[in-house]
Scaffold this motif. Structure first.
Motif, PDB file in Angstrom:
ATOM      1  N   GLU A   1       5.631   5.447 -13.591  1.00  0.00           N
ATOM      2  CA  GLU A   1       4.309   5.471 -12.977  1.00  0.00           C
ATOM      3  C   GLU A   1       4.077   4.429 -11.886  1.00  0.00           C
ATOM      4  O   GLU A   1       3.074   4.507 -11.175  1.00  0.00           O
ATOM      5  CB  GLU A   1       3.241   5.280 -14.067  1.00  0.00           C
ATOM      6  CG  GLU A   1       3.251   6.387 -15.109  1.00  0.00           C
ATOM      7  CD  GLU A   1       2.269   6.129 -16.237  1.00  0.00           C
ATOM      8  OE1 GLU A   1       1.390   5.253 -16.080  1.00  0.00           O
ATOM      9  OE2 GLU A   1       2.403   6.768 -17.290  1.00  0.00           O
ATOM     10  N   TYR A   2       4.992   3.471 -11.738  1.00  0.00           N
ATOM     11  CA  TYR A   2       4.749   2.373 -10.809  1.00  0.00           C
ATOM     12  C   TYR A   2       5.885   2.244  -9.799  1.00  0.00           C
ATOM     13  O   TYR A   2       7.057   2.376 -10.135  1.00  0.00           O
ATOM     14  CB  TYR A   2       4.559   1.056 -11.570  1.00  0.00           C
ATOM     15  CG  TYR A   2       3.330   1.089 -12.435  1.00  0.00           C
ATOM     16  CD1 TYR A   2       2.085   0.702 -11.941  1.00  0.00           C
ATOM     17  CD2 TYR A   2       3.388   1.567 -13.750  1.00  0.00           C
ATOM     18  CE1 TYR A   2       0.949   0.777 -12.722  1.00  0.00           C
ATOM     19  CE2 TYR A   2       2.255   1.642 -14.538  1.00  0.00           C
ATOM     20  CZ  TYR A   2       1.037   1.250 -14.020  1.00  0.00           C
ATOM     21  OH  TYR A   2      -0.096   1.327 -14.796  1.00  0.00           O
TER      22      TYR A   2
ATOM     23  N   SER B   1       0.673  14.181 -14.818  1.00  0.00           N
ATOM     24  CA  SER B   1       1.273  13.102 -15.608  1.00  0.00           C
ATOM     25  C   SER B   1       2.328  13.629 -16.580  1.00  0.00           C
ATOM     26  O   SER B   1       2.754  12.929 -17.469  1.00  0.00           O
ATOM     27  CB  SER B   1       0.175  12.369 -16.394  1.00  0.00           C
ATOM     28  OG  SER B   1      -0.485  13.261 -17.266  1.00  0.00           O
TER      29      SER B   1
ATOM     30  N   GLU C   1      -0.407  -3.969 -15.364  1.00  0.00           N
ATOM     31  CA  GLU C   1      -0.812  -3.497 -14.040  1.00  0.00           C
ATOM     32  C   GLU C   1      -1.869  -4.418 -13.428  1.00  0.00           C
ATOM     33  O   GLU C   1      -1.756  -4.849 -12.269  1.00  0.00           O
ATOM     34  CB  GLU C   1      -1.354  -2.075 -14.119  1.00  0.00           C
ATOM     35  CG  GLU C   1      -1.864  -1.547 -12.779  1.00  0.00           C
ATOM     36  CD  GLU C   1      -2.560  -0.201 -12.880  1.00  0.00           C
ATOM     37  OE1 GLU C   1      -3.226   0.187 -11.901  1.00  0.00           O
ATOM     38  OE2 GLU C   1      -2.445   0.457 -13.934  1.00  0.00           O
TER      39      GLU C   1
ATOM     40  N   LYS D   1       0.601   1.670  -8.565  1.00  0.00           N
ATOM     41  CA  LYS D   1       0.837   3.042  -8.992  1.00  0.00           C
ATOM     42  C   LYS D   1       1.611   3.800  -7.925  1.00  0.00           C
ATOM     43  O   LYS D   1       1.471   3.540  -6.720  1.00  0.00           O
ATOM     44  CB  LYS D   1      -0.504   3.760  -9.236  1.00  0.00           C
ATOM     45  CG  LYS D   1      -1.192   3.392 -10.527  1.00  0.00           C
ATOM     46  CD  LYS D   1      -0.613   4.182 -11.685  1.00  0.00           C
ATOM     47  CE  LYS D   1      -1.502   4.064 -12.927  1.00  0.00           C
ATOM     48  NZ  LYS D   1      -0.976   4.876 -14.034  1.00  0.00           N
TER      49      LYS D   1
END
Length: 265
Positions: free
Chosen positions: A42-43, A190, A174, A181
């Motif tokens: 996700e990052y 997702s 985060e 992101k």
């Protein structure tokens, strides 16, 4: 890239705390692998290294030496508590002041985990733990409930709860250390495609499958989940954003002699 070292407590010959049919080493690994997968998938600026990805025996010195040599920016040690209590707490090193950068980072992560863990908040604490003392980077240790407290342990047997706890860790990281992101979401939002190469009712059988896969060059981890009150150990050999990549992994596994299938999470 931000180097994040994820340390699932205990492992191998060191089971950690025991209670209600659970071993700490299994629960910490289940949370840690989820944290790793979320960060990696996700990052855009997170890179992750783990002290162990299976049921290996790794000493405390090996863990901190590895993190220091890798040049990690943050060390996250994940544990499960015991001793008759109830709820969540976390630690930074006892020499650090409440105004230190590490304390401020911990405050943010603590808040995010507390939102999702569905347990009483036992507060922010300090201790002279090896992994907090011997690491060269910012470090914290989380204690995610009490394995010997029945209601806490019941949550630890739930995949949904394990997902929430991991998400709390990730949300905190985060916000606290500036993770970004991915600008382009996965093709199916997702959705992740996980390749499963076995689901077992006993941990030993799952460990054996992981060893067999490793011998053939496939990295795997064990996902603990509960169905109809029964705990299972599911062997995951890859999590992918693109189904085509998952399909390719399944084909490679079958060529190597393993039955495999895809689940969507």
């Amino acid at each position: 890239m931000v180097k994040i070292y994820i340390d699932p407590g205990h492992g191998g010959t060191d089971s950690g705390a025991l209670g209600n049919g659970l071993k700490e080493k299994d629960v910490t690994l289940a949370i840690a692998t989820r944290v790793r997968n979320m960060l990696v998938n996700e990052y855009s600026n997170a890179t992750v290294r783990m002290s162990r990805t299976g049921d290996q025996t790794v000493s405390l010195t090996q863990r901190t030496t590895d993190a220091n040599a890798w040049g990690a920016a943050f060390y996250m040690s994940i544990h499960i508590n015991a001793g008759g209590g109830n709820g969540y707490e976390d630690y930074i090193h006892s020499n650090l002041s409440d105004s230190s950068t590490t304390a401020q980072v911990r405050n943010t992560i603590h808040a995010e985990i507390s939102k999702l863990i569905e347990m009483p908040n036992r507060g922010k604490k300090k201790a002279d733990f090896h992994v907090l003392r011997e690491t060269n980077m910012q470090a914290m240790l989380t204690e995610n409930g009490f394995i010997d407290f029945a209601s806490n342990a019941a949550k630890m047997k739930s995949s949904d709860w394990l997902d929430k706890v991991a998400r709390g860790h990730v949300n905190g990281l985060e916000k606290a250390i500036g993770l970004k992101k991915n600008s382009t979401p996965p093709p199916s939002g997702s959705t992740l495609y996980r390749v499963v190469t076995g689901s077992f009712s006993t941990r030993n059988n799952a460990d054996q499958r992981v060893a067999e896969l490793k011998a053939k060059g496939f990295d795997s981890f064990i996902d603990i989940f509960t169905q109809s009150g029964v705990t299972y150990y599911r062997v995951i050999t890859g999590s992918f954003k693109d189904k085509a990549n998952a399909d390719e992994q399944v084909n490679d596994l079958k060529k190597a002699g393993f039955d495999a299938f895809i689940i969507v999470v």
